[in-house]
Design a protein around this motif. Structure first.
Motif, short mmCIF file in Angstrom:
data_model
loop_
_atom_site.label_atom_id
_atom_site.label_comp_id
_atom_site.label_asym_id
_atom_site.label_seq_id
_atom_site.Cartn_x
_atom_site.Cartn_y
_atom_site.Cartn_z
N SER A 37 5.35 3.91 -6.35
CA SER A 37 6.32 3.45 -7.34
C SER A 37 5.92 3.99 -8.70
N ARG B 227 6.13 4.17 -12.70
CA ARG B 227 6.50 3.30 -13.83
C ARG B 227 6.24 3.98 -15.18
N HIS C 285 11.45 0.69 -16.58
CA HIS C 285 10.26 1.46 -16.93
C HIS C 285 10.60 2.76 -17.68
C1 LIG Z 1 12.52 -4.76 -2.40
C2 LIG Z 1 11.60 -4.24 -3.49
C3 LIG Z 1 11.83 -4.61 -4.81
C4 LIG Z 1 11.00 -4.10 -5.83
N1 LIG Z 1 11.26 -4.43 -7.13
C5 LIG Z 1 10.49 -3.92 -8.13
C6 LIG Z 1 10.80 -4.19 -9.51
O1 LIG Z 1 11.75 -4.91 -9.84
N2 LIG Z 1 10.01 -3.62 -10.46
C7 LIG Z 1 8.95 -2.81 -10.14
O2 LIG Z 1 8.28 -2.33 -11.04
N3 LIG Z 1 8.64 -2.54 -8.84
C8 LIG Z 1 9.39 -3.07 -7.84
N4 LIG Z 1 9.11 -2.76 -6.52
C9 LIG Z 1 7.98 -1.87 -6.19
C10 LIG Z 1 6.80 -2.61 -5.55
O3 LIG Z 1 6.11 -3.37 -6.52
C11 LIG Z 1 5.89 -1.55 -4.92
O4 LIG Z 1 6.59 -0.91 -3.87
C12 LIG Z 1 4.61 -2.11 -4.36
O5 LIG Z 1 3.82 -2.65 -5.39
C13 LIG Z 1 3.77 -1.05 -3.62
O6 LIG Z 1 3.48 0.04 -4.46
P1 LIG Z 1 3.93 1.53 -4.05
O7 LIG Z 1 5.45 1.52 -3.97
O8 LIG Z 1 3.43 2.40 -5.15
O9 LIG Z 1 3.30 1.83 -2.74
C14 LIG Z 1 9.93 -3.25 -5.50
C15 LIG Z 1 9.72 -2.89 -4.16
C16 LIG Z 1 10.56 -3.35 -3.17
C17 LIG Z 1 10.34 -2.91 -1.75
#
Ligand SMILES: Cc1cc2nc3c(=O)[nH]c(=O)nc-3n(C[C@H](O)[C@H](O)[C@H](O)COP(=O)(O)O)c2cc1C
Ligand code: SF4
Length: 320
Positions: free
Chosen positions: A102, A104, A209
């Motif tokens: 993810s 940011r 972000h």
């Molecule tokens: C259904 C869902 C909703 C999420 N919503 C947010 C969000 O509103 N803001 C954010 O910064 N990350 C969000 N995420 C990202 C998660 O925090 C992230 O996938 C998780 O921490 C694992 O990190 P990675 O994606 O880098 O592997 C979301 C992920 C999912 C699957």
């Protein structure tokens, strides 16, 4: 186009057909059969999955419903030869899956529209319940569009916070089984208040972000499995974006707001009845988003089930 459209649009070129039966073996809805040594359309329904067209060694089958430009990618040359099971590089695939993180932190660089269009085409390659292919994507191609959506979402959470701050109302809704408000209040309310303060007072964007673009993954009414379909397409988009050099982040708060506030959907030109199941912030990753490795995961939960010894009457039968 109706969602559960089962119209048969398969055409067989009798001259080319050699009657091998391959198209019949892979058809999931008994649309085709063999007659006088040739494949014929004999069923009244079709999923329009294209298995018959793809399996025919004579190029004798075409599915009219699939003859369009939906998969005309613009930013890369796609390979259209089929990969047999085992032919892909599983290590490379898993490396891609683990490398997607993810994002940011984004660069102040617009995402070309062609890239956004290609990403939603990548989304289209996902499976869908009854092959409905129910997706409808809304592209926000500029930072301005993302900020405008952020304003609408901020207004939604302001209203929600005013409601959840009324403890009597929260308790009353909990009593009648509506626990979401209480859950939100206990788990997310304080973070939302802080985020709103930052958005309003300093313009700091903890929601998207600072992303310069976003893709909303929606589903048209009447889909058999809307949630699953949307999230399968979404994961394809996330992986495709990483391969294309783009960072992504799912924004769950935006989904909650868009699911609960029809006015936001209306403002974005999303028709009534269409749901928004995922919101993907995306853009070119900032300098901060360079990783030195791939972390592990939390402990795996997995079980194996074996049936009790009694025999089923179906054991020993083949799948076909
Ligand atoms: C259904 C869902 C909703 C999420 N919503 C947010 C969000 O509103 N803001 C954010 O910064 N990350 C969000 N995420 C990202 C998660 O925090 C992230 O996938 C998780 O921490 C694992 O990190 P990675 O994606 O880098 O592997 C979301 C992920 C999912 C699957
Ligand atoms: S797969 Fe092609 S050649 Fe074989 S039966 Fe079907 S249409 Fe005929």
């Amino acid at each position: 186009m109706k969602m559960m459209d089962r119209t048969v649009s398969v055409e067989i070129d009798r001259e080319r057909c050699i009657g091998c039966g391959a198209c019949i073996a892979v058809c999931p809805s008994e649309t085709l059969s063999l007659k006088d040594g040739k494949a014929v359309v004999s069923g009244s329904q079709s999923l329009s999955c294209g298995h018959c067209e793809a399996v025919c060694p004579q190029a004798a089958v075409s599915v009219r419903a699939l003859q369009n430009d939906s998969l005309d990618f613009q930013t890369f040359d796609p390979r259209s030869n089929w990969l047999a099971p085992g032919a892909a590089d599983v290590a490379g695939l898993v490396q891609l899956m683990r490398s997607r993180r993810s994002c940011r932190n984004y660069r102040d660089r617009p995402v070309p529209r062609d890239a956004l269009q290609d990403l939603v085409r990548i989304g289209l390659t996902a499976p869908s319940g009854s092959n409905c292919q129910p997706w409808a994507f809304t592209l926000l191609p500029s930072r301005q569009a993302v900020v405008r959506l952020g304003d609408m979402i901020a207004a939604f959470f302001q209203r929600l916070n005013r409601t959840t701050d009324r403890s009597l109302l929260r308790q009353a809704l909990k009593l009648i089984g509506r626990r979401e408000l209480d859950f939100y209040y206990r788990n997310y309310r304080d973070a939302a208040v802080e985020a709103l303060k930052a958005w309003e007072q300093t313009g700091r964007d903890v929601l998207f972000h600072g992303a310069p673009a976003a893709i909303l993954v929606g589903v048209r009414p009447g889909a058999a499995c809307p949630g699953e379909d949307a999230l399968l397409a979404t994961q394809n988009i996330l992986l495709g974006a990483h391969a294309m050099g783009l960072g992504t982040c799912l924004i769950g708060f935006a989904v909650s707001a868009m699911k609960n506030d029809p006015e936001i959907r209306k403002q974005l030109g999303i028709p009534p009845g269409e749901s928004v199941q995922a919101v993907i912030a995306l853009g070119y990753p900032g300098r901060e988003e360079v990783y030195q490795g791939l972390p592990g995961r939390k402990p795996l939960v997995s079980r194996v089930w074996e049936p009790p010894p009694e025999k089923s009457p179906n054991e020993g039968r083949t799948g076909g």
